[in-house]
Design a protein around this motif. Structure first.
Motif, PDB file in Angstrom:
ATOM      1  N   PRO A   4     112.044 106.082   7.277  1.00  0.00           N
ATOM      2  CA  PRO A   4     113.175 106.931   6.874  1.00  0.00           C
ATOM      3  C   PRO A   4     112.909 108.426   7.029  1.00  0.00           C
ATOM      4  CG  PRO A   4     112.733 105.234   5.218  1.00  0.00           C
ATOM      5  CD  PRO A   4     111.588 105.222   6.172  1.00  0.00           C
ATOM      6  N   LEU A  56     117.632 110.232   0.982  1.00  0.00           N
ATOM      7  CA  LEU A  56     116.779 109.184   1.535  1.00  0.00           C
ATOM      8  C   LEU A  56     117.542 107.868   1.640  1.00  0.00           C
ATOM      9  CD1 LEU A  56     113.887 108.526   2.472  1.00  0.00           C
ATOM     10  CD2 LEU A  56     113.371 107.860   0.117  1.00  0.00           C
ATOM     11  N   ASN A  57     118.407 107.577   0.683  1.00  0.00           N
ATOM     12  CA  ASN A  57     119.108 106.288   0.701  1.00  0.00           C
ATOM     13  C   ASN A  57     120.247 106.244   1.712  1.00  0.00           C
ATOM     14  OD1 ASN A  57     121.035 107.892  -0.518  1.00  0.00           O
ATOM     15  ND2 ASN A  57     120.985 106.836  -2.494  1.00  0.00           N
ATOM     16  N   ARG A  58     120.495 107.377   2.407  1.00  0.00           N
ATOM     17  CA  ARG A  58     121.520 107.371   3.456  1.00  0.00           C
ATOM     18  C   ARG A  58     120.904 107.196   4.844  1.00  0.00           C
ATOM     19  NH1 ARG A  58     126.346 109.792   2.675  1.00  0.00           N
ATOM     20  NH2 ARG A  58     126.922 108.473   4.458  1.00  0.00           N
TER      21      ARG A  58
END
Length: 1007
Positions: A378, A264-266
């Motif tokens: 996202p 998710l953080n990418r």
């Protein structure tokens, strides 16, 4: 009169007794020589139903082909025959290619004058008027611009490699990417392949994700089979079962070791870096990236059979702007014009949702944040099958996405529509849960219906519904118009009404593609089926507005059972409307009785399947279905029963058989059990959504362990938590029986006997409606879960009340023998006080003995206006359609049979009936100048004792058949020689229908 024989109260007697009879609930009265004490409100209104319980109808104004004379005639006839309400629908004519002449233009000055006349006449006649807020259906019109119309999301991809500086226009999505299998939305051929520049494309968000150049970051193999359903791309006709709609989205995606999910953080949000013309300026980081552009286009879906002047795009169902425009452009006009004649609509209506499957709205990200509590951007690549976080996380996001659409539909459309109507001082009616034109529309059916004052479903007639073999469980919906023997959406509408505290369960009734093949006697089985499913307010579909100058049978719609003053049997329809009003009064009284409340889960689409017998519950119990909203906001516990604020209560709450559940729902279930509820179902193991993930799962596991304890469904099946219990591994019936809750209704009969039921409870009586679902006679011992009360048998066909019933008490229930003719129904009433008991009979239905058959010649009068001979003698009863005289063979309308016969009266003054045998299709009987009544359903007989005399008697029977025979005869004639006029085409070689009094006609005496 022999005072010891069975006593009845009759509608005709009540009318003769006068209104003073009902001045007091405790007043004594003499009716048919019987002293009746304490006639209460329930009896009074059964015998003389209030206007509110009378039938409604769809009153179609096709192509504005109406005039003042026709409007007045229709409304006066509706009132005279026993209708209390109409639903006015304006539409283009036809459907299915049926032509329809042009009248006045919708909303023109001429149309407004006719509308004012209709509202003035309706007020004079005390007929309520509801109005469909559109021309045709669903909602829309020329005032709906592309930006306010239904939307589909689209996605486009661009692969890039960094590091580098990117400055270029992003590719637009294909005009129908992801919608290759669309086939069902209205008018789709006109818009599905339009170029994107004509489809009002708008961007929603642009994100970038790492691209590993493999398929391991996407949903694949077996899991991909349900991707279209989970991403709301799946189209299916309205024939699809509710369980089949929900099954794919309930199939949980499991993580695989080969998965390479995108962290998710990418995921990088690029939305703010894209200009209005679609140019992206971005410093691409090192590595391979996939840019995913998410936008939306109008579906292009248009109204169905709207008048050209009011045709246009369908509204956006997930944004309130659409319904607001509809209200301003039609609703305000209707209110203002009605006010000019001192009237107002009772309600505005939103007809059945039949608009394909819109799946997006311009402000969906804001709505997602509002309802789900997190940023959806996202996760948008999941809509194209990319795995974000994990397969399980992606699955839960899609559940949140679909739930958000369901919430928007319920609140932005249906709740906003209700608010607009209520602010204008009127009510709202919605057929808000299908069956949808695309069966896969992402809705919470119960939530939509709960926003309505009159939640509404519909039921159809099968193509050959008079043949029971075509209605069995194994017949497809296209043939039977049933799902496994039951109506598709009526149980859903009924559950919605019960759980949201609505008194009425409405239904569009008798929709079909048959022309003049039906009559009151053929409709009863379908009506009683719907009544047992919970319907208690029908709107007959359909009653086309007609102009007398257009002749008979006149111009008609391409669908619906034709039910207006132009049908042959209209003059005798009052008896059928009496039946409807009596049934609907009793079926609205008190509260529905159900032992079980099934929680349908929080997955969307969220639909309720047709009424059925759950294998774990078995026969004899009834149930409701609730959704997440009702469970969270309306359900509580009192005296160990699950209760709703409006008085409904249940013994057991049953959870769905899957292991995901919102934490808020689990916490509420814990509260209910702790307060004394009994809950059956598996222990949840994770939340179904992503709000506060992963902490929500940790909290859920702790709470579930606390509530379920050591239950494993095998060695441990029950856990006490607070004052209540959680159960898993036992079936529902066992739990009810262990708590001494026996079935509410049971019957004993052999073979394929099916006696259906519904039970309502009032402060003054327990009310059971029971009906024989088959077209053959049956006798059965029926058992009711009522004790210490004296039952009565009320006949809604005749209005008679039998208060001398033979019954037994056993195990806290009441047993009684009941006899049913084909499709016959009874109300069995258990008053609180035995104020009318007349003692017991040895037999609730005395055997009838034929004592005389009326053989030999009959004098028969036809109407020469419709081509028949003025008078003819039949040597014996015979089928008109087989008569050698064309004037009779092709005759449609009324014929009067007259016969004289001798009779020797019974010294015991026993009840005597005239049994008509086979009637095609309705009869009105008079004896010695006294009108006995209309016979329209089984048993085809009527009491004759009041008019029968010793010696010579004169019997008159008016019999009316259906239109097709005359229409078939006319089809072979040149237009100038035809007696009929209609837009419905019949052929000269179409089969003729059996017609007339076929008999045998017999006198039958009670043994």
């Amino acid at each position: 009169m022999n005072i010891n024989r069975r006593k009845f109260l009759e509608v005709s007697s009540i009318a003769a007794a006068g209104a003073a009879l009902f001045n007091s609930n405790t007043m004594a009265a003499v009716i048919d020589g019987v002293n009746v004490i304490g006639i209460n409100e329930l009896r009074r209104n059964f015998l003389n139903p209030p206007d509110a319980t009378k039938s409604s109808c769809y009153w179609w104004w096709f192509n504005g082909l109406v005039d003042r004379e026709g409007i007045t005639r229709d409304l006066e006839e509706f009132r005279a025959k026993g209708m209390g309400e109409v639903l006015l629908v304006n539409s283009a004519g036809g459907l299915g290619g049926v032509p329809f002449p042009q009248g006045v233009k919708f909303l023109s000055d001429e149309w407004k004058a006719l509308y004012r006349h209709a509202m003035k006449e309706a007020k004079r006649l005390n007929i309520a008027v509801g109005i469909n807020l559109s021309s045709g259906w669903c909602m829309g019109g020329p005032w709906i611009k592309p930006e306010n119309s239904g939307r589909w999301y689209l996605q486009a991809e661009l692969a890039v490699t960094g590091p580098r500086k990117l400055s270029e226009k992003l590719p637009l999505p294909g005009n129908r990417v992801g919608y290759d299998n669309v086939f069902n939305p209205p008018g789709f051929k006109e818009y599905i392949d339009l170029p994107l520049e004509q489809l009002d494309y708008q961007d929603t968000a642009i994100v970038a994700i790492p691209d590993n150049n493999t398929d391991n970051n996407r949903i694949s193999e077996e899991r991909s089979k349900v991707l279209a359903a989970k991403t709301n791309h799946k189209d299916a006709s309205n024939f699809i079962l509710a369980t089949a709609v929900m099954a794919p989205v309930l199939t949980e995606w499991q993580n695989k070791t080969s998965d390479e999910p995108v962290p998710l953080n990418r995921v990088i949000d690029l939305t703010g870096k894209v200009s209005k013309d679609g140019r992206l300026d971005w410093d691409v980081p090192a590595g391979n990236w996939k840019i995913i552009r998410t936008g939306h286009r109008m579906t292009g879906s248009r109204l169905m059979i709207a008048q050209p002047e009011a045709d246009g795009l369908s509204i956006d169902w997930f944004n309130r702007k659409g319904v607001e425009l509809q209200f301003e452009n039609i609703g305000r006009i209707l209110l203002e014009e009605a006010a000019k004649v001192g009237n107002k609509p009772k309600y505005f209506c939103d007809d059945s949702f039949e608009d394909g499957f819109p799946n997006w709205t311009a402000n969906i990200l804001e709505q997602f944040e509002r309802y789900r509590g997190y940023d959806a951007k996202p996760y948008l690549p999941v809509l194209s099958g990319y795995i974000i976080g994990s397969a399980e996380i992606s699955d839960r996001f899609l559940n949140d996405y679909r739930k958000t659409l369901g919430d928007c539909m319920a609140d932005e459309h249906y709740k906003r529509f209700a608010d607009l109507c209520h602010n204008a001082g009127i009510l709202v009616q919605n057929e808000a849960a299908g069956p949808s034109r695309s069966g896969t529309i992402c809705m919470d059916g119960l939530k939509n219906l709960g926003r309505s004052d009159f939640p509404m479903g519909e039921f159809w007639l099968g193509l050959t519904h008079e043949d029971e073999s075509t209605l069995t469980d194994d017949k497809p919906y296209g043939i039977s118009r049933l799902d496994k023997g039951q109506n598709k959406v009526t149980k859903m509408a009924a559950s919605a009404a019960h759980i949201y505290g609505k008194q009425t369960v409405s239904a569009e009734a008798f929709t079909s593609m048959r022309h003049w093949l039906d009559y009151p006697g053929s409709l009863k089985q379908a009506l009683d089926r719907a009544y047992c499913e919970g319907v208690n307010r029908i709107a007959i579909h359909t009653s086309t507005a007609t102009r007398p100058k257009d002749g008979k049978p006149g111009y008609e719609y391409g669908a619906g059972t034709h039910f207006n003053p132009n049908v042959t049997w209209w003059e005798k329809s009052g008896a059928f409307f009496d039946y409807v009003a009596r049934c609907q009064y009793l079926l609205r009284s008190g509260k529905f009785v159900a032992d079980v409340l099934f929680y349908n889960g929080d997955t969307t689409p969220n639909l309720v399947a047709q009424k059925h017998t759950d294998p774990s519950l078995g026969k004899g119990y009834d149930y409701d279905v609730c959704n997440e909203e009702v469970l969270l906001t309306r359900l509580s516990v009192k005296n160990k029963r699950l209760v709703l604020p409006d008085g409904m209560s249940y013994t057991i709450l049953v959870l769905p058989d899957h292991d995901r559940m919102p934490l808020a729902v689990l916490n509420k279930i814990g509260d209910l059990v702790e307060a004394g509820a009994t809950v059956i179902g598996p222990k949840p193991v994770q939340d179904s959504g992503l709000k506060n993930y992963p902490h929500c799962d940790d909290a859920l596991k702790i709470k579930a362990d606390e509530i379920w304890g050591k239950i494993d469904g095998k060695s441990v099946k029950m856990n006490r938590f607070g004052e209540g219990f959680v159960v898993f591994g036992e079936n529902i019936r066992q739990i009810l029986l262990k708590n001494a809750i026996l079935p509410d209704f049971e019957y004993t009969a052999e073979g394929d006997t099916w006696i259906d039921f519904i039970h309502r409870s009032t402060p003054e009586a327990e009310i059971y409606f029971i009906t024989n679902r088959h077209g053959k006679a049956v006798q059965s011992t029926c058992t009711f879960r009522v004790k210490n009360r004296t039952p009565e048998i009320w006949d809604a066909v005749t209005g008679k009340i039998n208060n001398q019933v033979n019954y037994n008490q056993k195990d806290g229930r009441t047993e009684m023998s009941l006899k049913f003719q084909a499709f016959q129904s009874w109300f069995v009433i258990f008053p609180v006080k035995d104020s009318m008991s007349g003692g017991k009979r040895l037999n609730n239905f005395p055997e009838l003995k034929p004592v005389k058959e009326l053989t030999g010649p009959w004098q028969v009068e036809f109407d020469p206006k419709w081509g028949g001979p003025k008078s003819i003698e039949f040597d014996t009863l015979q089928d008109w359609s087989k008569h050698p005289d064309d004037r009779i063979r092709y005759y449609s309308g009324k014929a009067i049979y007259t016969k004289k016969f001798d009779y020797k009266a019974d010294a015991n003054n026993s009840e005597v009936y005239i049994d008509l045998g086979v009637v095609k299709n309705i009869a009105d009987v008079s004896l010695n100048g006294k009108h006995l009544g209309i016979v329209w359903t089984s048993p085809w007989r009527i009491s004759a004792l009041s008019a029968l005399k010793s010696g010579e008697n004169t019997l008159k029977i008016e019999v009316i058949n259906l239109w097709p025979n005359r229409l078939i005869g006319d089809a072979a004639l040149p237009p100038e020689k035809r007696l009929t006029n209609t837009n419905i085409v019949f052929k000269p070689d179409d089969p003729l229908l059996p017609s007339g009094l076929l008999g045998p006609v017999t006198l039958q005496v009670e043994n």
